[in-house]
Motif scaffolding. Structure first.
Motif, PDB file in Angstrom:
ATOM      1  N   HIS A   1       0.815  -1.220   0.000  1.00 35.88           N
ATOM      2  CA  HIS A   1       0.000   0.000   0.000  1.00 35.88           C
ATOM      3  C   HIS A   1       0.851   1.274   0.000  1.00 35.88           C
ATOM      4  CE1 HIS A   1      -2.965  -2.993   1.296  1.00 35.88           C
ATOM      5  NE2 HIS A   1      -3.895  -2.142   0.918  1.00 35.88           N
ATOM      6  N   LEU A   2       2.162   1.112  -0.164  1.00 31.30           N
ATOM      7  CA  LEU A   2       3.071   2.253  -0.075  1.00 31.30           C
ATOM      8  C   LEU A   2       2.880   3.216  -1.252  1.00 31.30           C
ATOM      9  CD1 LEU A   2       5.393   3.256   1.785  1.00 31.30           C
ATOM     10  CD2 LEU A   2       6.985   2.191   0.171  1.00 31.30           C
ATOM     11  N   VAL A   3       2.700   4.483  -0.930  1.00 32.36           N
ATOM     12  CA  VAL A   3       2.518   5.532  -1.942  1.00 32.36           C
ATOM     13  C   VAL A   3       3.740   6.449  -1.989  1.00 32.36           C
ATOM     14  CG1 VAL A   3       1.124   7.522  -2.610  1.00 32.36           C
ATOM     15  CG2 VAL A   3       0.016   5.483  -1.687  1.00 32.36           C
TER      16      VAL A   3
ATOM     17  N   GLU B   1       9.153   8.993   7.527  1.00 32.73           N
ATOM     18  CA  GLU B   1       7.762   9.246   7.173  1.00 32.73           C
ATOM     19  C   GLU B   1       7.402   8.499   5.890  1.00 32.73           C
ATOM     20  OE1 GLU B   1       5.033  13.077   7.415  1.00 32.73           O
ATOM     21  OE2 GLU B   1       6.184  13.099   5.553  1.00 32.73           O
ATOM     22  N   ILE B   2       6.262   7.831   5.922  1.00 31.91           N
ATOM     23  CA  ILE B   2       5.748   7.144   4.743  1.00 31.91           C
ATOM     24  C   ILE B   2       4.292   7.531   4.542  1.00 31.91           C
ATOM     25  CG2 ILE B   2       7.309   5.166   4.910  1.00 31.91           C
ATOM     26  CD1 ILE B   2       4.970   3.585   6.190  1.00 31.91           C
ATOM     27  N   ALA B   3       3.784   7.247   3.355  1.00 29.79           N
ATOM     28  CA  ALA B   3       2.365   7.454   3.072  1.00 29.79           C
ATOM     29  C   ALA B   3       1.821   6.173   2.463  1.00 29.79           C
ATOM     30  CB  ALA B   3       2.176   8.623   2.109  1.00 29.79           C
ATOM     31  N   ILE B   4       0.634   5.765   2.916  1.00 27.79           N
ATOM     32  CA  ILE B   4       0.030   4.528   2.414  1.00 27.79           C
ATOM     33  C   ILE B   4      -1.378   4.782   1.890  1.00 27.79           C
ATOM     34  CG2 ILE B   4       1.384   3.012   3.902  1.00 27.79           C
ATOM     35  CD1 ILE B   4      -1.066   2.794   5.761  1.00 27.79           C
ATOM     36  N   ARG B   5      -1.807   3.912   0.981  1.00 27.18           N
ATOM     37  CA  ARG B   5      -3.159   3.955   0.432  1.00 27.18           C
ATOM     38  C   ARG B   5      -4.115   3.297   1.427  1.00 27.18           C
ATOM     39  NH1 ARG B   5      -2.346   0.600  -3.012  1.00 27.18           N
ATOM     40  NH2 ARG B   5      -3.740  -1.126  -2.477  1.00 27.18           N
ATOM     41  N   ILE B   6      -5.271   3.891   1.603  1.00 31.36           N
ATOM     42  CA  ILE B   6      -6.279   3.362   2.537  1.00 31.36           C
ATOM     43  C   ILE B   6      -7.434   2.740   1.754  1.00 31.36           C
ATOM     44  CG2 ILE B   6      -7.937   3.957   4.342  1.00 31.36           C
ATOM     45  CD1 ILE B   6      -4.985   4.026   5.252  1.00 31.36           C
ATOM     46  N   ASP B   7      -7.760   1.487   2.083  1.00 27.69           N
ATOM     47  CA  ASP B   7      -8.838   0.769   1.397  1.00 27.69           C
ATOM     48  C   ASP B   7     -10.217   1.060   1.987  1.00 27.69           C
ATOM     49  OD1 ASP B   7      -7.013  -0.643  -0.318  1.00 27.69           O
ATOM     50  OD2 ASP B   7      -6.554  -1.978   1.361  1.00 27.69           O
TER      51      ASP B   7
ATOM     52  N   ASP C   1     -12.524   1.864  -1.235  1.00 28.92           N
ATOM     53  CA  ASP C   1     -13.296   0.665  -1.568  1.00 28.92           C
ATOM     54  C   ASP C   1     -14.586   0.636  -0.759  1.00 28.92           C
ATOM     55  OD1 ASP C   1     -11.221  -0.079  -3.221  1.00 28.92           O
ATOM     56  OD2 ASP C   1     -10.331  -1.474  -1.775  1.00 28.92           O
ATOM     57  N   LEU C   2     -14.498   1.117   0.478  1.00 29.19           N
ATOM     58  CA  LEU C   2     -15.660   1.130   1.372  1.00 29.19           C
ATOM     59  C   LEU C   2     -15.427   2.136   2.483  1.00 29.19           C
ATOM     60  CD1 LEU C   2     -18.355  -0.475   2.358  1.00 29.19           C
ATOM     61  CD2 LEU C   2     -16.783  -1.486   4.006  1.00 29.19           C
ATOM     62  N   SER C   3     -16.437   2.954   2.759  1.00 27.69           N
ATOM     63  CA  SER C   3     -16.420   3.838   3.929  1.00 27.69           C
ATOM     64  C   SER C   3     -17.732   3.639   4.674  1.00 27.69           C
ATOM     65  CB  SER C   3     -16.259   5.306   3.514  1.00 27.69           C
ATOM     66  OG  SER C   3     -14.942   5.565   3.063  1.00 27.69           O
ATOM     67  N   VAL C   4     -17.640   3.565   6.006  1.00 32.80           N
ATOM     68  CA  VAL C   4     -18.816   3.309   6.829  1.00 32.80           C
ATOM     69  C   VAL C   4     -18.936   4.387   7.907  1.00 32.80           C
ATOM     70  CG1 VAL C   4     -20.104   1.598   8.158  1.00 32.80           C
ATOM     71  CG2 VAL C   4     -18.379   0.837   6.513  1.00 32.80           C
ATOM     72  N   SER C   5     -20.150   4.902   8.074  1.00 31.98           N
ATOM     73  CA  SER C   5     -20.460   5.858   9.134  1.00 31.98           C
ATOM     74  C   SER C   5     -21.330   5.148  10.168  1.00 31.98           C
ATOM     75  CB  SER C   5     -21.205   7.061   8.555  1.00 31.98           C
ATOM     76  OG  SER C   5     -21.751   7.862   9.582  1.00 31.98           O
ATOM     77  N   TYR C   6     -20.805   5.002  11.371  1.00 32.66           N
ATOM     78  CA  TYR C   6     -21.521   4.297  12.440  1.00 32.66           C
ATOM     79  C   TYR C   6     -22.117   5.282  13.436  1.00 32.66           C
ATOM     80  CZ  TYR C   6     -19.169  -0.021  10.968  1.00 32.66           C
ATOM     81  OH  TYR C   6     -18.716  -1.099  10.253  1.00 32.66           O
TER      82      TYR C   6
ATOM     83  N   PRO D   1      -8.668  -9.434   5.371  1.00 31.86           N
ATOM     84  CA  PRO D   1      -7.224  -9.659   5.498  1.00 31.86           C
ATOM     85  C   PRO D   1      -6.459  -8.927   4.395  1.00 31.86           C
ATOM     86  CG  PRO D   1      -8.451 -11.738   5.590  1.00 31.86           C
ATOM     87  CD  PRO D   1      -9.424 -10.686   5.180  1.00 31.86           C
ATOM     88  N   ALA D   2      -5.289  -8.418   4.728  1.00 28.27           N
ATOM     89  CA  ALA D   2      -4.348  -7.780   3.797  1.00 28.27           C
ATOM     90  C   ALA D   2      -4.754  -6.372   3.372  1.00 28.27           C
ATOM     91  CB  ALA D   2      -4.118  -8.633   2.549  1.00 28.27           C
ATOM     92  N   ALA D   3      -5.914  -5.897   3.818  1.00 34.12           N
ATOM     93  CA  ALA D   3      -6.372  -4.557   3.455  1.00 34.12           C
ATOM     94  C   ALA D   3      -5.999  -3.561   4.544  1.00 34.12           C
ATOM     95  CB  ALA D   3      -7.881  -4.559   3.225  1.00 34.12           C
ATOM     96  N   THR D   4      -6.207  -2.264   4.249  1.00 33.48           N
ATOM     97  CA  THR D   4      -5.945  -1.208   5.224  1.00 33.48           C
ATOM     98  C   THR D   4      -7.253  -0.530   5.624  1.00 33.48           C
ATOM     99  OG1 THR D   4      -5.493   0.358   3.434  1.00 33.48           O
ATOM    100  CG2 THR D   4      -3.600  -0.732   4.455  1.00 33.48           C
ATOM    101  N   LEU D   5      -7.327  -0.149   6.887  1.00 33.21           N
ATOM    102  CA  LEU D   5      -8.507   0.534   7.437  1.00 33.21           C
ATOM    103  C   LEU D   5      -8.037   1.716   8.260  1.00 33.21           C
ATOM    104  CD1 LEU D   5     -11.550   0.734   8.362  1.00 33.21           C
ATOM    105  CD2 LEU D   5     -10.949  -0.885  10.181  1.00 33.21           C
ATOM    106  N   LEU D   6      -8.637   2.874   8.041  1.00 28.20           N
ATOM    107  CA  LEU D   6      -8.372   4.062   8.851  1.00 28.20           C
ATOM    108  C   LEU D   6      -9.677   4.484   9.505  1.00 28.20           C
ATOM    109  CD1 LEU D   6      -5.832   5.874   9.346  1.00 28.20           C
ATOM    110  CD2 LEU D   6      -6.880   7.523   7.785  1.00 28.20           C
TER     111      LEU D   6
END
Length: 363
Positions: free
Chosen positions: A13-15, A24-30, A57-62, A111-116
């Motif tokens: 996910h490295l950008v 410092e690194i930047a990553i892509r968020i799924d 790919d998906l965003s959720v508001s709880y 699995p293997a995805a990123t979540l923020l």
């Protein structure tokens, strides 16, 4: 070069930047998640960006935090979050659906995805092999607009698990033991990665309990491999297609290794006024208590509450104890109702609270 599980996901996910600890690194968020205590600000910021439909790919508001209706304020926030979610293509979880981390684990974590997430306990999803990080609302808004997430490239502490949990020893005792070793301080810039022969003995809900309280360690996140236990959980949730095996390379080097023999653990408790003030239950026996609350995003799964229901079946709590239970999700509550465990809990004297974060955040 052999890589840790953490660095495998970061690399994929490295950008920007180089994977070197401290840089410092930047990553892509799924995926992203917000909850109503932080989400209102996050979506106001997102609206101000003019980015249109979310690019993840998906965003959720709880809605799972501010659910008390003593005035119009919380309800107004809920209406805003529901309408803004519809406007920008965000999945919306209504009040009563459950705690964001429990529902995310059940429905969306991969699995293997990123979540923020705009909540400190977002690393719960690490129990399913996801790199899940808690952040501020602005960071989450930027991620929804396809912007990268900037962080310090972490060091990785390998938590080697051996042995097997004994009866009445829970996954919570694993993370409490780790808190007694690493404490709540000095762990910023680290990721806790679990490995070892005992990992396969822990279910996904047990793993999620452990990664959830990595927040109290102060680490960036915590993560388990994705294996047959992960596959079993995803199959049970009707999400077999989301399964992907994932583990550290054999011979991967950790910056530090801490070994915990599960067979040596005994029931533990975190005492006032810090999560790392850990004492064995045996030392606390006989101490009077006035209130018991079971739930939160740490221990509100079906497995957790069934243990409580079976323990209390046919018994009644002490008349001087106030006892509340907050199931982690609508799914958990429904399953308890269908198999009769909910009736056993009520008969024992439990108050059934909303599927939300009320007790944990002091509401």
């Amino acid at each position: 070069m052999e890589q840790t599980l953490t660095y495998k996901i970061l690399n994929n996910h490295l950008v920007e930047g180089v994977l070197a600890p401290g840089k410092e690194i930047a990553i892509r968020i799924d995926q992203t998640l917000t909850q109503d205590a932080t989400g209102t600000t996050a979506f106001l910021l997102y609206e101000s960006m003019g980015a249109g439909t979310v690019k993840t790919d998906l965003s959720v508001s709880y809605i799972d935090h501010n659910m008390s209706q003593f005035g119009p304020e919380n309800h107004n926030d809920h209406l805003y979050l529901q309408t803004v979610s519809g406007k920008f293509g965000v999945c919306h979880s209504r009040p009563g659906n459950g705690i964001c981390h429990q529902v995310q684990l059940e429905r969306f974590a991969k699995p293997a995805a990123t979540l923020l997430g705009s909540d400190s306990h977002t690393p719960t999803a690490g129990g399913i092999g996801m790199l899940a990080i808690g952040a501020g609302g602005l960071d989450v808004a930027v991620a929804m607009a396809a912007g990268p997430f900037y962080l310090t490239c972490p060091k990785v502490v390998g938590i080697k698990l051996t042995g097997r949990l004994k009866d009445w020893v829970a996954a919570k005792d694993v993370i409490l033991k780790l808190l007694s070793i690493l404490t709540t301080k000095g762990n910023v810039g680290w990721v806790a990665e679990y490995f070892g022969n005992a990992v396969k003995t822990l279910s996904v809900p047990q793993r999620a309990t452990i990664t959830n309280m990595g927040a109290e360690l102060g680490v960036t996140t915590s993560i388990f491999p994705s294996d047959s236990q992960t596959e079993k959980f995803l199959n049970a949730q009707g999400r077999a297609g989301d399964y992907k095996p994932l583990a550290a390379d054999p011979g991967a080097k950790y910056d530090r290794v801490v070994e915990i023999n599960l067979s040596d653990l005994e029931p533990l408790a975190a005492c006032p006024s810090s999560p790392d003030n850990i004492k064995p239950i045996s030392q606390l026996a006989g101490k009077k208590i006035g209130q018991v609350l079971i739930g939160s995003c740490t221990n509100s799964s079906y497995t957790d509450l069934m243990m409580v229901a079976k323990t209390l079946k046919g018994k009644t709590i002490d008349k001087m104890v106030e006892f509340g239970i907050a199931p982690g999700s609508k799914q958990v509550l429904t399953m308890l109702a269908e198999n009769g465990a909910l009736a056993d809990l009520i008969a024992a004297g439990a108050r059934i609270l909303e599927s939300g974060c009320g007790p944990c955040i002091g509401q």
